[in-house]
Design a protein around this motif. Structure first.
Motif, PDB file in Angstrom:
ATOM      1  N   ARG A 274       1.860   1.155 -15.613  1.00  0.00           N
ATOM      2  CA  ARG A 274       0.200   1.862 -15.584  1.00  0.00           C
ATOM      3  C   ARG A 274      -0.690   1.197 -14.581  1.00  0.00           C
ATOM      4  O   ARG A 274      -1.910   1.438 -14.613  1.00  0.00           O
ATOM      5  CB  ARG A 274      -0.597   1.803 -16.786  1.00  0.00           C
ATOM      6  CG  ARG A 274       0.406   2.734 -17.965  1.00  0.00           C
ATOM      7  CD  ARG A 274      -0.688   2.642 -19.362  1.00  0.00           C
ATOM      8  NE  ARG A 274      -0.125   3.474 -20.282  1.00  0.00           N
ATOM      9  CZ  ARG A 274      -0.088   4.657 -20.248  1.00  0.00           C
ATOM     10  NH1 ARG A 274      -0.726   5.329 -19.412  1.00  0.00           N
ATOM     11  NH2 ARG A 274       0.395   5.628 -21.032  1.00  0.00           N
ATOM     12  N   GLY A 275       0.150   0.244 -13.884  1.00  0.00           N
ATOM     13  CA  GLY A 275      -0.740  -0.628 -12.898  1.00  0.00           C
ATOM     14  C   GLY A 275      -1.523  -1.926 -13.171  1.00  0.00           C
ATOM     15  O   GLY A 275      -2.269  -2.523 -12.645  1.00  0.00           O
ATOM     16  N   ARG A 276      -1.417  -2.189 -14.671  1.00  0.00           N
ATOM     17  CA  ARG A 276      -2.222  -3.250 -14.939  1.00  0.00           C
ATOM     18  C   ARG A 276      -1.640  -4.767 -14.476  1.00  0.00           C
ATOM     19  O   ARG A 276      -0.537  -4.658 -13.953  1.00  0.00           O
ATOM     20  CB  ARG A 276      -2.034  -3.267 -16.634  1.00  0.00           C
ATOM     21  CG  ARG A 276      -2.885  -2.152 -17.296  1.00  0.00           C
ATOM     22  CD  ARG A 276      -4.171  -2.060 -16.923  1.00  0.00           C
ATOM     23  NE  ARG A 276      -4.542  -0.879 -17.827  1.00  0.00           N
ATOM     24  CZ  ARG A 276      -5.772  -0.455 -17.869  1.00  0.00           C
ATOM     25  NH1 ARG A 276      -6.646  -1.152 -16.959  1.00  0.00           N
ATOM     26  NH2 ARG A 276      -6.199   0.375 -18.416  1.00  0.00           N
ATOM     27  N   ASP A 277      -2.537  -5.699 -14.234  1.00  0.00           N
ATOM     28  CA  ASP A 277      -2.236  -6.871 -13.680  1.00  0.00           C
ATOM     29  C   ASP A 277      -2.052  -7.913 -14.987  1.00  0.00           C
ATOM     30  O   ASP A 277      -2.154  -7.733 -16.179  1.00  0.00           O
ATOM     31  CB  ASP A 277      -3.286  -7.430 -12.802  1.00  0.00           C
ATOM     32  CG  ASP A 277      -4.817  -7.951 -13.395  1.00  0.00           C
ATOM     33  OD1 ASP A 277      -4.850  -7.679 -14.530  1.00  0.00           O
ATOM     34  OD2 ASP A 277      -5.515  -7.958 -12.769  1.00  0.00           O
ATOM     35  N   SER A 278      -1.634  -9.095 -14.600  1.00  0.00           N
ATOM     36  CA  SER A 278      -1.357 -10.195 -15.405  1.00  0.00           C
ATOM     37  C   SER A 278      -2.524 -10.620 -16.376  1.00  0.00           C
ATOM     38  O   SER A 278      -2.501 -10.909 -17.461  1.00  0.00           O
ATOM     39  CB  SER A 278      -0.998 -11.432 -14.926  1.00  0.00           C
ATOM     40  OG  SER A 278       0.552 -11.174 -14.360  1.00  0.00           O
ATOM     41  N   PHE A 279      -3.817 -10.805 -15.764  1.00  0.00           N
ATOM     42  CA  PHE A 279      -4.853 -10.918 -16.278  1.00  0.00           C
ATOM     43  C   PHE A 279      -5.197  -9.930 -17.495  1.00  0.00           C
ATOM     44  O   PHE A 279      -5.513 -10.229 -18.606  1.00  0.00           O
ATOM     45  CB  PHE A 279      -6.156 -11.358 -15.478  1.00  0.00           C
ATOM     46  CG  PHE A 279      -7.332 -11.605 -16.224  1.00  0.00           C
ATOM     47  CD1 PHE A 279      -7.436 -12.945 -16.644  1.00  0.00           C
ATOM     48  CD2 PHE A 279      -8.353 -10.953 -16.365  1.00  0.00           C
ATOM     49  CE1 PHE A 279      -8.507 -13.404 -17.392  1.00  0.00           C
ATOM     50  CE2 PHE A 279      -9.549 -11.389 -17.036  1.00  0.00           C
ATOM     51  CZ  PHE A 279      -9.559 -12.404 -17.560  1.00  0.00           C
ATOM     52  N   TYR A 280      -5.175  -8.654 -17.135  1.00  0.00           N
ATOM     53  CA  TYR A 280      -5.298  -7.585 -18.375  1.00  0.00           C
ATOM     54  C   TYR A 280      -4.279  -7.685 -19.294  1.00  0.00           C
ATOM     55  O   TYR A 280      -4.752  -7.631 -20.465  1.00  0.00           O
ATOM     56  CB  TYR A 280      -5.222  -6.375 -17.617  1.00  0.00           C
ATOM     57  CG  TYR A 280      -5.360  -5.045 -18.428  1.00  0.00           C
ATOM     58  CD1 TYR A 280      -6.496  -4.444 -18.792  1.00  0.00           C
ATOM     59  CD2 TYR A 280      -4.284  -4.574 -19.343  1.00  0.00           C
ATOM     60  CE1 TYR A 280      -6.880  -3.618 -19.672  1.00  0.00           C
ATOM     61  CE2 TYR A 280      -4.364  -3.598 -20.172  1.00  0.00           C
ATOM     62  CZ  TYR A 280      -5.752  -3.048 -20.493  1.00  0.00           C
ATOM     63  OH  TYR A 280      -5.908  -1.979 -21.296  1.00  0.00           O
TER      64      TYR A 280
ATOM     65  N   LEU B 188      -3.167  -8.740 -25.055  1.00  0.00           N
ATOM     66  CA  LEU B 188      -2.034  -9.236 -25.827  1.00  0.00           C
ATOM     67  C   LEU B 188      -2.405 -10.238 -26.485  1.00  0.00           C
ATOM     68  O   LEU B 188      -1.771 -11.099 -27.597  1.00  0.00           O
ATOM     69  CB  LEU B 188      -0.726  -9.373 -25.280  1.00  0.00           C
ATOM     70  CG  LEU B 188      -0.199  -7.776 -24.743  1.00  0.00           C
ATOM     71  CD1 LEU B 188       1.456  -8.148 -23.973  1.00  0.00           C
ATOM     72  CD2 LEU B 188      -0.260  -6.813 -25.950  1.00  0.00           C
ATOM     73  N   THR B 189      -3.551 -11.194 -26.270  1.00  0.00           N
ATOM     74  CA  THR B 189      -4.050 -12.341 -26.579  1.00  0.00           C
ATOM     75  C   THR B 189      -2.918 -13.355 -26.579  1.00  0.00           C
ATOM     76  O   THR B 189      -2.703 -14.154 -27.536  1.00  0.00           O
ATOM     77  CB  THR B 189      -4.434 -12.451 -28.043  1.00  0.00           C
ATOM     78  OG1 THR B 189      -5.331 -11.122 -27.983  1.00  0.00           O
ATOM     79  CG2 THR B 189      -5.407 -13.473 -28.190  1.00  0.00           C
ATOM     80  N   VAL B 190      -2.322 -13.591 -25.258  1.00  0.00           N
ATOM     81  CA  VAL B 190      -1.405 -14.418 -25.135  1.00  0.00           C
ATOM     82  C   VAL B 190      -1.778 -15.137 -23.773  1.00  0.00           C
ATOM     83  O   VAL B 190      -2.586 -14.971 -23.077  1.00  0.00           O
ATOM     84  CB  VAL B 190      -0.145 -13.913 -24.846  1.00  0.00           C
ATOM     85  CG1 VAL B 190       0.537 -13.142 -26.098  1.00  0.00           C
ATOM     86  CG2 VAL B 190       0.079 -12.862 -23.792  1.00  0.00           C
ATOM     87  N   SER B 191      -0.964 -16.601 -23.613  1.00  0.00           N
ATOM     88  CA  SER B 191      -1.304 -17.301 -22.246  1.00  0.00           C
ATOM     89  C   SER B 191      -0.898 -16.851 -21.060  1.00  0.00           C
ATOM     90  O   SER B 191       0.051 -15.436 -21.183  1.00  0.00           O
ATOM     91  CB  SER B 191      -0.842 -18.679 -22.576  1.00  0.00           C
ATOM     92  OG  SER B 191       0.649 -18.499 -22.256  1.00  0.00           O
TER      93      SER B 191
ATOM     94  N   VAL C 259       2.664 -14.304 -20.402  1.00  0.00           N
ATOM     95  CA  VAL C 259       2.933 -13.088 -19.501  1.00  0.00           C
ATOM     96  C   VAL C 259       3.756 -13.269 -18.621  1.00  0.00           C
ATOM     97  O   VAL C 259       4.851 -12.515 -17.994  1.00  0.00           O
ATOM     98  CB  VAL C 259       1.548 -12.540 -18.963  1.00  0.00           C
ATOM     99  CG1 VAL C 259       1.600 -11.316 -18.026  1.00  0.00           C
ATOM    100  CG2 VAL C 259       0.559 -12.337 -20.102  1.00  0.00           C
ATOM    101  N   LYS C 260       3.969 -14.429 -17.741  1.00  0.00           N
ATOM    102  CA  LYS C 260       4.609 -14.662 -16.537  1.00  0.00           C
ATOM    103  C   LYS C 260       6.176 -14.459 -17.099  1.00  0.00           C
ATOM    104  O   LYS C 260       7.037 -14.002 -16.582  1.00  0.00           O
ATOM    105  CB  LYS C 260       4.344 -15.979 -16.059  1.00  0.00           C
ATOM    106  CG  LYS C 260       3.091 -15.727 -15.129  1.00  0.00           C
ATOM    107  CD  LYS C 260       2.664 -17.357 -14.667  1.00  0.00           C
ATOM    108  CE  LYS C 260       3.785 -17.539 -13.548  1.00  0.00           C
ATOM    109  NZ  LYS C 260       3.599 -18.875 -12.965  1.00  0.00           N
ATOM    110  N   ALA C 261       6.364 -15.169 -18.196  1.00  0.00           N
ATOM    111  CA  ALA C 261       7.690 -15.066 -18.764  1.00  0.00           C
ATOM    112  C   ALA C 261       8.120 -13.666 -19.150  1.00  0.00           C
ATOM    113  O   ALA C 261       9.390 -13.331 -18.672  1.00  0.00           O
ATOM    114  CB  ALA C 261       7.555 -16.097 -20.028  1.00  0.00           C
ATOM    115  N   HIS C 262       7.224 -13.103 -19.859  1.00  0.00           N
ATOM    116  CA  HIS C 262       7.627 -11.670 -20.094  1.00  0.00           C
ATOM    117  C   HIS C 262       7.764 -10.909 -19.012  1.00  0.00           C
ATOM    118  O   HIS C 262       8.916 -10.039 -18.649  1.00  0.00           O
ATOM    119  CB  HIS C 262       6.547 -10.701 -20.751  1.00  0.00           C
ATOM    120  CG  HIS C 262       6.615 -11.255 -22.168  1.00  0.00           C
ATOM    121  ND1 HIS C 262       7.518 -11.321 -23.131  1.00  0.00           N
ATOM    122  CD2 HIS C 262       5.355 -11.722 -23.141  1.00  0.00           C
ATOM    123  CE1 HIS C 262       6.980 -11.658 -24.109  1.00  0.00           C
ATOM    124  NE2 HIS C 262       5.616 -11.808 -24.249  1.00  0.00           N
ATOM    125  N   VAL C 263       7.111 -10.905 -17.933  1.00  0.00           N
ATOM    126  CA  VAL C 263       7.457 -10.214 -16.365  1.00  0.00           C
ATOM    127  C   VAL C 263       8.615 -10.713 -15.832  1.00  0.00           C
ATOM    128  O   VAL C 263       9.494  -9.795 -15.401  1.00  0.00           O
ATOM    129  CB  VAL C 263       6.270 -10.661 -15.680  1.00  0.00           C
ATOM    130  CG1 VAL C 263       6.450  -9.823 -14.182  1.00  0.00           C
ATOM    131  CG2 VAL C 263       4.932  -9.885 -16.090  1.00  0.00           C
TER     132      VAL C 263
END
Length: 86
Positions: free
Chosen positions: A30-36, A41-44, A48-52
């Motif tokens: 949907r074009g969302r960035d890591s900060f969003y 998701l209330t995660v660090s 997020v970097k690990a999931h990506v």
């Protein structure tokens, strides 16, 4: 017409994404960035970097643009298949 959710689900199934990876994948589509994603998701940031990183590895891609491209291709190919069955 194939929805974004349907396209993401098909890709996620083929790539064996985990439930959390699926959530992140759809937000990225949907074009969302890591900060969003981090806030939503209330995660660090590192989580997020690990999931990506895992999503990119499973999809054999290296950029967000490639992710958007495969989702677009999925939507187009599924739409063409639907038209053929009419």
């Amino acid at each position: 017409r194939v929805t974004l959710e349907q396209a993401c689900s098909a890709i996620a199934n083929r790539a064996s994404l985990t439930p959390r990876e699926r959530e992140v994948f759809e937000m990225l589509a949907r074009g969302r960035d890591s900060f969003y994603i981090q806030e939503r998701l209330t995660v660090s940031r590192n989580t997020v970097k690990a999931h990506v990183k895992h999503i990119y590895a499973k999809l054999d891609i290296h950029t967000h643009q490639e992710l958007l491209d495969i989702v677009e291709l999925e939507m187009a190919s599924k739409s063409r298949m639907t038209c053929l069955h009419l």
